[in-house]
Motif scaffolding. Structure first.
Motif, PDB file in Angstrom:
ATOM      1  N   GLY A 189     -75.413 -24.533 -63.795  1.00 29.64           N
ATOM      2  CA  GLY A 189     -74.794 -24.417 -62.486  1.00 29.64           C
ATOM      3  C   GLY A 189     -73.572 -25.309 -62.377  1.00 29.64           C
ATOM      4  O   GLY A 189     -73.007 -25.780 -63.376  1.00 29.64           O
ATOM      5  N   LEU A 190     -73.149 -25.562 -61.156  1.00 31.79           N
ATOM      6  CA  LEU A 190     -71.957 -26.348 -60.895  1.00 31.79           C
ATOM      7  C   LEU A 190     -72.344 -27.805 -60.659  1.00 31.79           C
ATOM      8  O   LEU A 190     -73.093 -28.127 -59.742  1.00 31.79           O
ATOM      9  CB  LEU A 190     -71.217 -25.809 -59.671  1.00 31.79           C
ATOM     10  CG  LEU A 190     -69.903 -26.526 -59.315  1.00 31.79           C
ATOM     11  CD1 LEU A 190     -68.848 -26.269 -60.384  1.00 31.79           C
ATOM     12  CD2 LEU A 190     -69.404 -26.057 -57.947  1.00 31.79           C
ATOM     13  N   SER A 191     -71.836 -28.679 -61.510  1.00 30.26           N
ATOM     14  CA  SER A 191     -72.047 -30.114 -61.331  1.00 30.26           C
ATOM     15  C   SER A 191     -70.882 -30.671 -60.522  1.00 30.26           C
ATOM     16  O   SER A 191     -69.718 -30.369 -60.813  1.00 30.26           O
ATOM     17  CB  SER A 191     -72.124 -30.804 -62.695  1.00 30.26           C
ATOM     18  OG  SER A 191     -72.192 -32.194 -62.537  1.00 30.26           O
ATOM     19  N   GLY A 206     -72.817 -38.941 -57.887  1.00 30.56           N
ATOM     20  CA  GLY A 206     -72.797 -37.860 -58.864  1.00 30.56           C
ATOM     21  C   GLY A 206     -72.130 -38.317 -60.156  1.00 30.56           C
ATOM     22  O   GLY A 206     -71.588 -39.417 -60.258  1.00 30.56           O
ATOM     23  N   ILE A 207     -72.177 -37.434 -61.156  1.00 24.55           N
ATOM     24  CA  ILE A 207     -71.649 -37.764 -62.479  1.00 24.55           C
ATOM     25  C   ILE A 207     -70.596 -36.748 -62.879  1.00 24.55           C
ATOM     26  O   ILE A 207     -70.771 -35.541 -62.708  1.00 24.55           O
ATOM     27  CB  ILE A 207     -72.780 -37.782 -63.526  1.00 24.55           C
ATOM     28  CG1 ILE A 207     -73.590 -39.067 -63.373  1.00 24.55           C
ATOM     29  CG2 ILE A 207     -72.231 -37.687 -64.939  1.00 24.55           C
ATOM     30  CD1 ILE A 207     -74.682 -39.216 -64.395  1.00 24.55           C
ATOM     31  N   SER A 208     -69.472 -37.281 -63.396  1.00 23.14           N
ATOM     32  CA  SER A 208     -68.462 -36.431 -64.017  1.00 23.14           C
ATOM     33  C   SER A 208     -68.355 -36.820 -65.475  1.00 23.14           C
ATOM     34  O   SER A 208     -68.252 -38.009 -65.797  1.00 23.14           O
ATOM     35  CB  SER A 208     -67.100 -36.607 -63.347  1.00 23.14           C
ATOM     36  OG  SER A 208     -66.092 -35.992 -64.130  1.00 23.14           O
ATOM     37  N   PRO A 209     -68.393 -35.867 -66.411  1.00 18.16           N
ATOM     38  CA  PRO A 209     -68.292 -36.216 -67.832  1.00 18.16           C
ATOM     39  C   PRO A 209     -66.961 -36.858 -68.189  1.00 18.16           C
ATOM     40  O   PRO A 209     -66.848 -37.500 -69.230  1.00 18.16           O
ATOM     41  CB  PRO A 209     -68.481 -34.875 -68.544  1.00 18.16           C
ATOM     42  CG  PRO A 209     -68.203 -33.843 -67.523  1.00 18.16           C
ATOM     43  CD  PRO A 209     -68.592 -34.427 -66.211  1.00 18.16           C
ATOM     44  N   GLU A 210     -65.930 -36.714 -67.332  1.00 12.14           N
ATOM     45  CA  GLU A 210     -64.669 -37.394 -67.625  1.00 12.14           C
ATOM     46  C   GLU A 210     -64.813 -38.897 -67.440  1.00 12.14           C
ATOM     47  O   GLU A 210     -64.299 -39.691 -68.214  1.00 12.14           O
ATOM     48  CB  GLU A 210     -63.545 -36.884 -66.720  1.00 12.14           C
ATOM     49  CG  GLU A 210     -62.218 -37.538 -67.090  1.00 12.14           C
ATOM     50  CD  GLU A 210     -61.148 -37.384 -66.042  1.00 12.14           C
ATOM     51  OE1 GLU A 210     -59.980 -37.485 -66.424  1.00 12.14           O
ATOM     52  OE2 GLU A 210     -61.460 -37.169 -64.867  1.00 12.14           O
ATOM     53  N   ARG A 222     -61.467 -38.466 -54.469  1.00  9.57           N
ATOM     54  CA  ARG A 222     -61.294 -37.566 -55.619  1.00  9.57           C
ATOM     55  C   ARG A 222     -62.621 -36.912 -55.973  1.00  9.57           C
ATOM     56  O   ARG A 222     -63.566 -37.589 -56.411  1.00  9.57           O
ATOM     57  CB  ARG A 222     -60.756 -38.336 -56.826  1.00  9.57           C
ATOM     58  CG  ARG A 222     -60.646 -37.481 -58.097  1.00  9.57           C
ATOM     59  CD  ARG A 222     -60.000 -38.241 -59.230  1.00  9.57           C
ATOM     60  NE  ARG A 222     -58.583 -38.441 -58.999  1.00  9.57           N
ATOM     61  CZ  ARG A 222     -57.630 -37.547 -59.290  1.00  9.57           C
ATOM     62  NH1 ARG A 222     -57.976 -36.369 -59.823  1.00  9.57           N
ATOM     63  NH2 ARG A 222     -56.376 -37.796 -59.072  1.00  9.57           N
ATOM     64  N   PRO A 223     -62.738 -35.588 -55.823  1.00  5.57           N
ATOM     65  CA  PRO A 223     -63.938 -34.864 -56.259  1.00  5.57           C
ATOM     66  C   PRO A 223     -63.760 -34.316 -57.675  1.00  5.57           C
ATOM     67  O   PRO A 223     -62.637 -34.155 -58.163  1.00  5.57           O
ATOM     68  CB  PRO A 223     -64.019 -33.723 -55.248  1.00  5.57           C
ATOM     69  CG  PRO A 223     -62.589 -33.449 -54.897  1.00  5.57           C
ATOM     70  CD  PRO A 223     -61.852 -34.746 -55.005  1.00  5.57           C
ATOM     71  N   TYR A 224     -64.888 -34.029 -58.341  1.00  6.21           N
ATOM     72  CA  TYR A 224     -64.898 -33.400 -59.659  1.00  6.21           C
ATOM     73  C   TYR A 224     -65.894 -32.240 -59.616  1.00  6.21           C
ATOM     74  O   TYR A 224     -67.003 -32.388 -59.107  1.00  6.21           O
ATOM     75  CB  TYR A 224     -65.335 -34.383 -60.753  1.00  6.21           C
ATOM     76  CG  TYR A 224     -64.395 -35.529 -60.982  1.00  6.21           C
ATOM     77  CD1 TYR A 224     -63.368 -35.443 -61.920  1.00  6.21           C
ATOM     78  CD2 TYR A 224     -64.532 -36.713 -60.270  1.00  6.21           C
ATOM     79  CE1 TYR A 224     -62.512 -36.503 -62.146  1.00  6.21           C
ATOM     80  CE2 TYR A 224     -63.680 -37.782 -60.479  1.00  6.21           C
ATOM     81  CZ  TYR A 224     -62.669 -37.671 -61.417  1.00  6.21           C
ATOM     82  OH  TYR A 224     -61.814 -38.725 -61.633  1.00  6.21           O
ATOM     83  N   PHE A 225     -65.483 -31.106 -60.168  1.00  2.60           N
ATOM     84  CA  PHE A 225     -66.338 -29.926 -60.219  1.00  2.60           C
ATOM     85  C   PHE A 225     -66.394 -29.436 -61.666  1.00  2.60           C
ATOM     86  O   PHE A 225     -65.360 -29.145 -62.267  1.00  2.60           O
ATOM     87  CB  PHE A 225     -65.820 -28.815 -59.309  1.00  2.60           C
ATOM     88  CG  PHE A 225     -65.683 -29.244 -57.873  1.00  2.60           C
ATOM     89  CD1 PHE A 225     -66.788 -29.281 -57.026  1.00  2.60           C
ATOM     90  CD2 PHE A 225     -64.450 -29.627 -57.371  1.00  2.60           C
ATOM     91  CE1 PHE A 225     -66.666 -29.683 -55.704  1.00  2.60           C
ATOM     92  CE2 PHE A 225     -64.316 -30.035 -56.051  1.00  2.60           C
ATOM     93  CZ  PHE A 225     -65.430 -30.069 -55.217  1.00  2.60           C
ATOM     94  N   THR A 226     -67.620 -29.372 -62.204  1.00  5.56           N
ATOM     95  CA  THR A 226     -67.800 -28.995 -63.607  1.00  5.56           C
ATOM     96  C   THR A 226     -68.767 -27.827 -63.721  1.00  5.56           C
ATOM     97  O   THR A 226     -69.982 -27.991 -63.540  1.00  5.56           O
ATOM     98  CB  THR A 226     -68.346 -30.187 -64.412  1.00  5.56           C
ATOM     99  OG1 THR A 226     -67.525 -31.332 -64.178  1.00  5.56           O
ATOM    100  CG2 THR A 226     -68.366 -29.868 -65.899  1.00  5.56           C
ATOM    101  N   PRO A 227     -68.261 -26.611 -63.989  1.00  6.33           N
ATOM    102  CA  PRO A 227     -69.157 -25.466 -64.188  1.00  6.33           C
ATOM    103  C   PRO A 227     -69.911 -25.622 -65.519  1.00  6.33           C
ATOM    104  O   PRO A 227     -69.354 -26.116 -66.510  1.00  6.33           O
ATOM    105  CB  PRO A 227     -68.213 -24.261 -64.241  1.00  6.33           C
ATOM    106  CG  PRO A 227     -66.857 -24.773 -63.892  1.00  6.33           C
ATOM    107  CD  PRO A 227     -66.859 -26.238 -64.098  1.00  6.33           C
ATOM    108  N   GLY A 228     -71.175 -25.164 -65.549  1.00  4.07           N
ATOM    109  CA  GLY A 228     -71.965 -25.235 -66.777  1.00  4.07           C
ATOM    110  C   GLY A 228     -73.129 -24.275 -66.742  1.00  4.07           C
ATOM    111  O   GLY A 228     -73.335 -23.545 -65.758  1.00  4.07           O
ATOM    112  N   ASP A 229     -73.921 -24.257 -67.796  1.00  3.40           N
ATOM    113  CA  ASP A 229     -75.068 -23.356 -67.882  1.00  3.40           C
ATOM    114  C   ASP A 229     -76.098 -23.662 -66.803  1.00  3.40           C
ATOM    115  O   ASP A 229     -76.848 -22.777 -66.381  1.00  3.40           O
ATOM    116  CB  ASP A 229     -75.717 -23.464 -69.266  1.00  3.40           C
ATOM    117  CG  ASP A 229     -74.796 -22.983 -70.377  1.00  3.40           C
ATOM    118  OD1 ASP A 229     -73.875 -22.194 -70.066  1.00  3.40           O
ATOM    119  OD2 ASP A 229     -74.997 -23.401 -71.536  1.00  3.40           O
TER     120      ASP A 229
END
Length: 429
Positions: free
Chosen positions: A329-331, A356-360, A320-327
């Motif tokens: 860049g892409l985390s 890596g880190i996912s805020p979820e 399971r990958p997680y992709f989080t766009p932000g100021d």
């Protein structure tokens, strides 16, 4: 005086002799009564009639009586095992089926009945093992192959059930050979679950230990699972509470969804969180999903995720990958999970590795609203063991993990986080 004493002694001896004689005769008569002496075929027919007319205990007594003299009468033992299965005594049924198959592996009816017993008992992984063994004896048999397919599909449930509530396969309940016993099978189903989880996170530096607790209630319905949960955090000297609801509605055969909504008035949680995901079964025991999560603090953070899962017999693999766009860049982060199941979805050993880190997943490790999304370096390893009682009413779990993580406000430096989580669930109708 001496004469009377002698007569009294003789009376004692006679009395003891009579007691011993009567006891011996009674024992012999009882023993003879336990030895079957009738026509086994006639008694077997009588037992079947009794079983199908809800006199199951009397039928089982008759069947057991026949087996005292004819232990190799496999039809009798197979029917006895089937009555145990109908009553929900799946382990007793399993024992009787094993006795037959240990002596005759070419009884197709026994293989099929044994497989169905495991399915009714919600032991899909054991059913899958039996199917594979049976197909070695009966290659290309369509009935056994169909049962194998149902068993494999039943193993593909860890995500969707998420509360480990029990169901009975409708395909097996529609079997005409068991229709008269449906009410007894339904009595063994527990559609409600209450569970508690407690977790502690111990930091090697900077922070004191942090605690997470949760209480949940789950119910299985014909439309899917519904789970209500209260999350309680204690970290940084503060307490916070979050209320969540998870839904796993069925859409079509092999397709279901995940819906989530949570709310909190604490700064330790997002004000609102929500999520949606679609899961789809594919050929060769694969499952894929695609979804999103939303976390609303001062601003809203969107997380895009999905999964690729493979069920290979008793083995479960999921990426399971997680992709989080932000100021900044892409985390991105990813988690790989492996589980080795034993009898069912409640009994397994698991390993989880993530980078890596996912805020979820890592809400506990972000402490100011401005730094929620940072491309931090992090690696984690988690080992889990879950098991249930024999009647499957209670289930326990233990997880031990280690995390090596970059400090959010001091990038380039790291701390270690040791985690321990314990869980308990009780199921009821």
């Amino acid at each position: 005086m001496g004469t009377h004493k002698k007569e009294y002694t003789n009376f004692q001896k006679t009395y003891i002799f009579l007691i011993i004689t009567l006891f011996s005769v009674s024992f012999q008569m009882t023993g003879q009564g336990k030895v079957y002496s009738g026509d086994p075929d006639v008694s077997f027919k009588t037992a079947r009639d009794l079983a199908f007319n809800k006199n199951r205990n009397q039928a089982q007594d008759t069947l057991l009586h026949i087996l005292t003299k004819y232990p190799e009468y496999h039809d009798v033992r197979e029917f006895l095992a089937s009555t145990y299965a109908w009553d929900g005594n799946h382990k007793k049924a399993r024992t009787e089926f094993q006795k037959i198959l240990a002596k005759d592996t070419h009884r197709k009816t026994t293989w099929i009945a044994a497989i169905k017993n495991e399915m009714w008992g919600n032991y899909p992984f054991l059913a899958l093992k039996l199917c594979k063994k049976a197909l070695k004896k009966f290659p290309n048999d369509t009935e056994i192959a169909d049962l194998q397919k149902s068993a494999q599909e039943s193993t593909m449930i860890p995500t969707a059930t998420a509360g480990a509530v029990q169901t009975i396969s409708s395909e097996i309940l529609n079997d005409s050979t068991t229709r008269k016993s449906d009410p007894d099978l339904i009595k063994t189903v527990r559609n409600n679950t209450i569970g508690v989880t407690s977790e502690v996170n111990i930091y090697s530096d900077v922070f004191d230990a942090m605690f997470y607790n949760a209480v949940k209630y789950a119910r299985q319905t014909k439309y899917g699972s519904i789970i209500g949960r209260v999350n309680i955090d204690r970290r940084l000297g503060e307490y916070g509470t979050q209320y969540e609801v998870d839904l796993y509605p069925k859409i079509a055969k092999g397709t279901y969804a995940y819906l989530n909504f949570g709310v909190s008035g604490s700064s330790l949680f997002p004000d609102y969180r929500y999520g949606a995901e679609i899961f789809k079964s594919l050929p060769r025991s694969f499952e894929v999903s695609l979804g999103l999560r939303g976390l609303q603090y001062d601003t809203t953070t969107m997380i895009y995720t999905g999964s690729v899962t493979w069920y290979n017999g008793n083995n479960y693999w999921s990426l399971r990958p997680y992709f989080t766009p932000g100021d900044n860049g892409l985390s991105s982060s990813a988690t790989l999970t492996y589980r080795k199941y034993r009898s069912d979805a409640d009994n397994y050993f698991g390993i989880n590795f993530g980078a890596g880190i996912s805020p979820e997943l890592n809400q506990n490790y972000f402490f100011t609203n401005d730094d929620r999304i940072v491309n931090l370096q992090s690696q984690k390893l988690n080992i889990a063991y879950f098991f249930s009682t024999h009647n499957k009413q209670n289930a326990w779990g233990a997880q031990l993990g280690i995390i090596h993580q970059e400090i959010p406000f001091d990038q380039g430096n790291y701390f270690w986080i040791s985690t321990l989580a314990l869980s308990w669930e009780i199921r009821f109708r």
